[in-house]
Write a protein that holds these residues in place. Structure first.
Motif, PDB file in Angstrom:
ATOM      1  N   PRO A 160      67.755 -17.943  27.181  1.00 21.11           N
ATOM      2  CA  PRO A 160      66.651 -18.885  27.372  1.00 21.11           C
ATOM      3  C   PRO A 160      66.980 -19.997  28.383  1.00 21.11           C
ATOM      4  O   PRO A 160      66.098 -20.489  29.078  1.00 21.11           O
ATOM      5  N   GLU A 161      68.257 -20.377  28.481  1.00 20.90           N
ATOM      6  CA  GLU A 161      68.655 -21.437  29.411  1.00 20.90           C
ATOM      7  C   GLU A 161      68.723 -20.946  30.853  1.00 20.90           C
ATOM      8  O   GLU A 161      68.997 -21.704  31.766  1.00 20.90           O
ATOM      9  N   GLY A 162      68.514 -19.646  31.071  1.00 22.21           N
ATOM     10  CA  GLY A 162      68.539 -19.090  32.415  1.00 22.21           C
ATOM     11  C   GLY A 162      69.848 -18.405  32.792  1.00 22.21           C
ATOM     12  O   GLY A 162      69.940 -17.800  33.851  1.00 22.21           O
ATOM     13  N   VAL A 163      70.877 -18.479  31.945  1.00 22.04           N
ATOM     14  CA  VAL A 163      72.137 -17.799  32.229  1.00 22.04           C
ATOM     15  C   VAL A 163      71.896 -16.300  32.140  1.00 22.04           C
ATOM     16  O   VAL A 163      71.252 -15.826  31.205  1.00 22.04           O
TER      17      VAL A 163
END
Length: 85
Positions: free
Chosen positions: A6-9
């Motif tokens: 969800p954080e884009g990692v």
């Protein structure tokens, strides 16, 4: 294949022809990576990874905190960690 958090990692995975699976902890068949994944419910998480083809390696023995080690279907070891906050 991509896994996006969800954080884009993002983690990328790809097939390697002639791959030799690691045999943890045998240094003749070393790991290429190792993931420690924090989970809230260790029993539910274990059920999920086993259903996806993981195989158990080691249980730290703790019920309130610790880790459980598994291999993915290609033989890469990873740990589910719990109660360590």
């Amino acid at each position: 294949m991509w896994l996006t958090l969800p954080e884009g990692v993002r983690f990328a995975f790809r097939e390697v022809l002639g791959h030799r699976p690691p045999r943890w902890p045998d240094p003749q068949y070393p790991q290429q990576f190792h993931l420690d994944i924090d989970v809230e419910d260790i029993d539910a998480a274990q059920e999920q990874v086993l259903a996806l083809g993981a195989a158990p390696l080691h249980d730290s023995g703790g019920r309130n905190s610790g880790f459980r080690a598994f291999t993915d279907p290609a033989g890469h070891p990873f740990c589910l960690c719990f109660g360590q906050s």
